[in-house]
Design a protein around this motif. Structure first.
Motif, PDB file in Angstrom:
ATOM      1  N   THR A 193      43.868  20.784  32.506  1.00  0.00           N
ATOM      2  CA  THR A 193      42.587  20.922  33.178  1.00  0.00           C
ATOM      3  C   THR A 193      42.730  21.830  34.384  1.00  0.00           C
ATOM      4  O   THR A 193      43.680  21.689  35.156  1.00  0.00           O
ATOM      5  CB  THR A 193      42.088  19.543  33.667  1.00  0.00           C
ATOM      6  OG1 THR A 193      42.118  18.619  32.581  1.00  0.00           O
ATOM      7  CG2 THR A 193      40.696  19.629  34.244  1.00  0.00           C
ATOM      8  N   GLN A 194      41.771  22.761  34.547  1.00  0.00           N
ATOM      9  CA  GLN A 194      41.766  23.572  35.762  1.00  0.00           C
ATOM     10  C   GLN A 194      40.930  22.845  36.808  1.00  0.00           C
ATOM     11  O   GLN A 194      39.757  22.511  36.583  1.00  0.00           O
ATOM     12  CB  GLN A 194      41.211  24.967  35.511  1.00  0.00           C
ATOM     13  CG  GLN A 194      41.410  25.868  36.714  1.00  0.00           C
ATOM     14  CD  GLN A 194      41.075  27.318  36.434  1.00  0.00           C
ATOM     15  OE1 GLN A 194      40.315  27.636  35.533  1.00  0.00           O
ATOM     16  NE2 GLN A 194      41.670  28.197  37.208  1.00  0.00           N
ATOM     17  N   ASP A 195      41.527  22.594  37.957  1.00  0.00           N
ATOM     18  CA  ASP A 195      40.872  21.862  39.025  1.00  0.00           C
ATOM     19  C   ASP A 195      39.928  22.777  39.804  1.00  0.00           C
ATOM     20  O   ASP A 195      39.982  24.003  39.681  1.00  0.00           O
ATOM     21  CB  ASP A 195      41.925  21.260  39.972  1.00  0.00           C
ATOM     22  CG  ASP A 195      42.903  20.353  39.235  1.00  0.00           C
ATOM     23  OD1 ASP A 195      42.468  19.642  38.307  1.00  0.00           O
ATOM     24  OD2 ASP A 195      44.091  20.367  39.596  1.00  0.00           O
ATOM     25  N   ASP A 196      39.075  22.184  40.628  1.00  0.00           N
ATOM     26  CA  ASP A 196      38.109  22.948  41.427  1.00  0.00           C
ATOM     27  C   ASP A 196      38.789  23.955  42.352  1.00  0.00           C
ATOM     28  O   ASP A 196      38.219  25.000  42.662  1.00  0.00           O
ATOM     29  CB  ASP A 196      37.230  22.014  42.261  1.00  0.00           C
ATOM     30  CG  ASP A 196      36.274  21.193  41.400  1.00  0.00           C
ATOM     31  OD1 ASP A 196      35.997  21.600  40.247  1.00  0.00           O
ATOM     32  OD2 ASP A 196      35.811  20.143  41.885  1.00  0.00           O
ATOM     33  N   ASP A 197      39.998  23.635  42.790  1.00  0.00           N
ATOM     34  CA  ASP A 197      40.712  24.529  43.701  1.00  0.00           C
ATOM     35  C   ASP A 197      41.487  25.631  42.969  1.00  0.00           C
ATOM     36  O   ASP A 197      42.205  26.412  43.583  1.00  0.00           O
ATOM     37  CB  ASP A 197      41.656  23.737  44.604  1.00  0.00           C
ATOM     38  CG  ASP A 197      42.731  22.972  43.841  1.00  0.00           C
ATOM     39  OD1 ASP A 197      42.798  23.082  42.601  1.00  0.00           O
ATOM     40  OD2 ASP A 197      43.502  22.246  44.503  1.00  0.00           O
ATOM     41  N   GLY A 198      41.355  25.689  41.633  1.00  0.00           N
ATOM     42  CA  GLY A 198      42.022  26.725  40.854  1.00  0.00           C
ATOM     43  C   GLY A 198      43.369  26.318  40.296  1.00  0.00           C
ATOM     44  O   GLY A 198      43.906  26.993  39.421  1.00  0.00           O
ATOM     45  N   TRP A 199      43.945  25.240  40.799  1.00  0.00           N
ATOM     46  CA  TRP A 199      45.221  24.754  40.287  1.00  0.00           C
ATOM     47  C   TRP A 199      45.002  24.121  38.924  1.00  0.00           C
ATOM     48  O   TRP A 199      43.893  23.725  38.577  1.00  0.00           O
ATOM     49  CB  TRP A 199      45.830  23.744  41.253  1.00  0.00           C
ATOM     50  CG  TRP A 199      46.542  24.384  42.410  1.00  0.00           C
ATOM     51  CD1 TRP A 199      45.996  25.232  43.324  1.00  0.00           C
ATOM     52  CD2 TRP A 199      47.909  24.244  42.756  1.00  0.00           C
ATOM     53  NE1 TRP A 199      46.934  25.613  44.233  1.00  0.00           N
ATOM     54  CE2 TRP A 199      48.119  25.021  43.913  1.00  0.00           C
ATOM     55  CE3 TRP A 199      48.952  23.527  42.213  1.00  0.00           C
ATOM     56  CZ2 TRP A 199      49.367  25.109  44.522  1.00  0.00           C
ATOM     57  CZ3 TRP A 199      50.194  23.605  42.830  1.00  0.00           C
ATOM     58  CH2 TRP A 199      50.389  24.398  43.968  1.00  0.00           C
ATOM     59  N   TRP A 200      46.089  23.969  38.183  1.00  0.00           N
ATOM     60  CA  TRP A 200      46.049  23.364  36.854  1.00  0.00           C
ATOM     61  C   TRP A 200      46.744  22.014  36.874  1.00  0.00           C
ATOM     62  O   TRP A 200      47.776  21.848  37.532  1.00  0.00           O
ATOM     63  CB  TRP A 200      46.725  24.272  35.838  1.00  0.00           C
ATOM     64  CG  TRP A 200      45.909  25.491  35.558  1.00  0.00           C
ATOM     65  CD1 TRP A 200      45.902  26.665  36.277  1.00  0.00           C
ATOM     66  CD2 TRP A 200      44.950  25.660  34.526  1.00  0.00           C
ATOM     67  NE1 TRP A 200      45.002  27.544  35.736  1.00  0.00           N
ATOM     68  CE2 TRP A 200      44.408  26.962  34.661  1.00  0.00           C
ATOM     69  CE3 TRP A 200      44.496  24.841  33.497  1.00  0.00           C
ATOM     70  CZ2 TRP A 200      43.437  27.455  33.798  1.00  0.00           C
ATOM     71  CZ3 TRP A 200      43.537  25.341  32.638  1.00  0.00           C
ATOM     72  CH2 TRP A 200      43.010  26.628  32.789  1.00  0.00           C
ATOM     73  N   GLN A 260      51.074  19.245  38.386  1.00  0.00           N
ATOM     74  CA  GLN A 260      50.182  20.346  38.715  1.00  0.00           C
ATOM     75  C   GLN A 260      50.976  21.629  38.838  1.00  0.00           C
ATOM     76  O   GLN A 260      52.193  21.615  38.980  1.00  0.00           O
ATOM     77  CB  GLN A 260      49.483  20.100  40.054  1.00  0.00           C
ATOM     78  CG  GLN A 260      48.413  19.057  40.029  1.00  0.00           C
ATOM     79  CD  GLN A 260      47.687  19.003  41.343  1.00  0.00           C
ATOM     80  OE1 GLN A 260      48.294  18.855  42.391  1.00  0.00           O
ATOM     81  NE2 GLN A 260      46.364  19.138  41.296  1.00  0.00           N
TER      82      GLN A 260
END
Length: 84
Positions: free
Chosen positions: A11-18, A30
């Protein structure tokens, strides 16, 4: 090579991290990229399955906000705020 079947979500998080999560044994990591997140997950799975890690030192526990004297036995009380 392990023959264990795995279900992994990425999943790609809101902050751009995975975030990579192995659903069968419940491990999550992550990374800044998809490849980083999956590589980190591979490392954690390897460490868990091959008993590679080490217990944290009392100093490391205190740095994470955990009082080692109050948390010696698993399930002996409420989780510290850092683990909630």
């Amino acid at each position: 090579m392990s023959t264990t079947q795995r279900k992994i979500t990425l999943t790609q998080d809101d902050d751009g991290w995975w975030t990579a999560r192995e659903e069968t044994i419940g491990l999550t990591t992550q990374g800044e990229t998809r490849d980083d997140a999956l590589s980190n997950l591979d490392d954690v799975i390897d460490a868990v399955e091959n008993n590679l890690g080490q217990s944290p030192t009392d100093k490391e526990l205190r740095a994470a906000g955990i009082d080692p004297d109050e948390n010696r036995r698993a399930g002996s009380g409420d989780l510290p705020d850092v683990l909630k």
